[in-house]
Design a protein around this motif. Sequence first.
Motif, PDB file in Angstrom:
ATOM      1  N   UNK A 102       7.704  23.773  -1.844  1.00 40.86           N
ATOM      2  CA  UNK A 102       8.614  24.708  -1.184  1.00 40.86           C
ATOM      3  C   UNK A 102       7.926  25.462  -0.061  1.00 40.86           C
ATOM      4  N   UNK A 103       6.697  25.933  -0.298  1.00 41.96           N
ATOM      5  CA  UNK A 103       6.026  26.718   0.743  1.00 41.96           C
ATOM      6  C   UNK A 103       5.724  25.876   1.982  1.00 41.96           C
ATOM      7  N   UNK A 104       5.399  24.602   1.797  1.00 40.12           N
ATOM      8  CA  UNK A 104       5.097  23.752   2.945  1.00 40.12           C
ATOM      9  C   UNK A 104       6.359  23.455   3.758  1.00 40.12           C
ATOM     10  N   UNK A 105       7.510  23.439   3.091  1.00 44.16           N
ATOM     11  CA  UNK A 105       8.773  23.165   3.784  1.00 44.16           C
ATOM     12  C   UNK A 105       9.312  24.385   4.510  1.00 44.16           C
ATOM     13  N   UNK A 158       0.871  -1.177   0.000  1.00 40.41           N
ATOM     14  CA  UNK A 158       0.000   0.000   0.000  1.00 40.41           C
ATOM     15  C   UNK A 158       0.904   1.221   0.000  1.00 40.41           C
ATOM     16  N   UNK A 159       0.851   1.996  -1.060  1.00 37.12           N
ATOM     17  CA  UNK A 159       1.619   3.226  -1.174  1.00 37.12           C
ATOM     18  C   UNK A 159       0.640   4.397  -1.127  1.00 37.12           C
ATOM     19  N   UNK A 160       1.021   5.441  -0.417  1.00 40.17           N
ATOM     20  CA  UNK A 160       0.159   6.620  -0.334  1.00 40.17           C
ATOM     21  C   UNK A 160       1.000   7.865  -0.567  1.00 40.17           C
ATOM     22  N   UNK A 161       0.792   8.503  -1.704  1.00 40.69           N
ATOM     23  CA  UNK A 161       1.517   9.728  -2.026  1.00 40.69           C
ATOM     24  C   UNK A 161       0.631  10.938  -1.825  1.00 40.69           C
ATOM     25  N   UNK A 162       0.950  11.750  -0.835  1.00 39.21           N
ATOM     26  CA  UNK A 162       0.157  12.930  -0.508  1.00 39.21           C
ATOM     27  C   UNK A 162       0.865  14.163  -1.073  1.00 39.21           C
ATOM     28  N   UNK A 163       0.271  14.779  -2.079  1.00 33.80           N
ATOM     29  CA  UNK A 163       0.835  16.021  -2.614  1.00 33.80           C
ATOM     30  C   UNK A 163       0.627  17.105  -1.561  1.00 33.80           C
ATOM     31  N   UNK A 164       1.686  17.388  -0.812  1.00 35.66           N
ATOM     32  CA  UNK A 164       1.607  18.223   0.384  1.00 35.66           C
ATOM     33  C   UNK A 164       1.932  19.649  -0.006  1.00 35.66           C
ATOM     34  N   UNK A 197       7.170  27.497   5.483  1.00 31.60           N
ATOM     35  CA  UNK A 197       6.257  28.336   6.256  1.00 31.60           C
ATOM     36  C   UNK A 197       6.244  27.922   7.729  1.00 31.60           C
ATOM     37  N   UNK A 198       6.184  28.867   8.661  1.00 36.24           N
ATOM     38  CA  UNK A 198       6.195  28.524  10.087  1.00 36.24           C
ATOM     39  C   UNK A 198       4.965  27.749  10.539  1.00 36.24           C
ATOM     40  N   UNK A 199       3.863  27.825   9.766  1.00 33.50           N
ATOM     41  CA  UNK A 199       2.666  27.064  10.128  1.00 33.50           C
ATOM     42  C   UNK A 199       2.754  25.598   9.705  1.00 33.50           C
ATOM     43  N   UNK A 200       3.569  25.286   8.716  1.00 33.41           N
ATOM     44  CA  UNK A 200       3.597  23.933   8.159  1.00 33.41           C
ATOM     45  C   UNK A 200       4.898  23.186   8.410  1.00 33.41           C
TER      46      UNK A 200
END
Length: 321
Positions: free
Chosen positions: A56-59, A8-14, A61-64
């Motif tokens: 890039x923004x998820x890596x 089972x592979x799960x790729x979440x576009x974060x 940002x201080x919230x994420x």
Amino acid sequence: MSAPRPAILMGVDTEADDQWSRAGRDTQQVRNAERLPALQALCDEYGVRPSYLVTHEMATRPESAPVLQALARTGRCEIGAHLHPWSSPPFRPEDLAAHTYPHNLPPDLLDRQLQELTETIAERLGVRPTTYRAGRNGFDGGTLPILERLGYTVDTSVDPLFNERRKGGMAFAGAPVVPYHPAYDDVRRAGASTILEVPITAATDPPLPRAIEKAYASLPAIPYRGALRRFGLQPVWLRPSYTSRARMIAFASRLHAAGAPCFNIIFHSSELLPGGSPYTPDAASVERFFADLRALLAHLTALGAVGRTYAEFARDWRPAA
């Protein structure tokens, strides 16, 4: 010796909230990050090891970033990379306006963006990514040498039913449905790249012979696939926001009976947030999303499939003799 159990592979576009709209791309809010621990908890219940493919923004940002750092430290998931040309430095205003596909960038700019994204994830999240998915499935053979040089081992951008030629995007009709090493001149064919391509799990319902399915996948969604849907023929994915629970479960059973080596589930992190995507506009739709995902994971584990990250799957992958 018994055959290995399917994965089972799960790729979440974060990624940031609502990247389908210009307003979402302009603001780059990352409120959906707060929903990731709940997703991880659901995965933990079924022994599933998701791969968070991070923009890039998820890596940064201080919230994420702290949420992803904490998840990475648990060892229960993988941190990969997901390139959006409109938010990965050095980006151009015209790519934000055009909602550009990565493969349409000038090669040197794509190289710079991928290198910057890779180094940023390694620095900010503490894990150097080795799995990649292109934003909007914008992936072709020109991306392969860049990924190889940066140390990637897996790509999961190819979707055998994806066709956005009318928008300037890719079409992958005829691509294998099982993992393979792609060719540099045509990522739909097996070749000499060291990257393992793990295609998104997709097919037609009802199933078609391979040659006919390739012809179907060559058709643009509008108007041709829409017309065929009225006659009962439609695409299916292991994706709760696209495919009904009943069809996902029937599709998974069909794949298992055919000896599929893996089940590649996909969705966006923004689908976990009410209003974060066109597919989950309110709390009820998010609740339905989680319920359908839970049902799918329960079914897959009942079939004997086991959770793996893409990196783990690639490490042990051996093609059928």
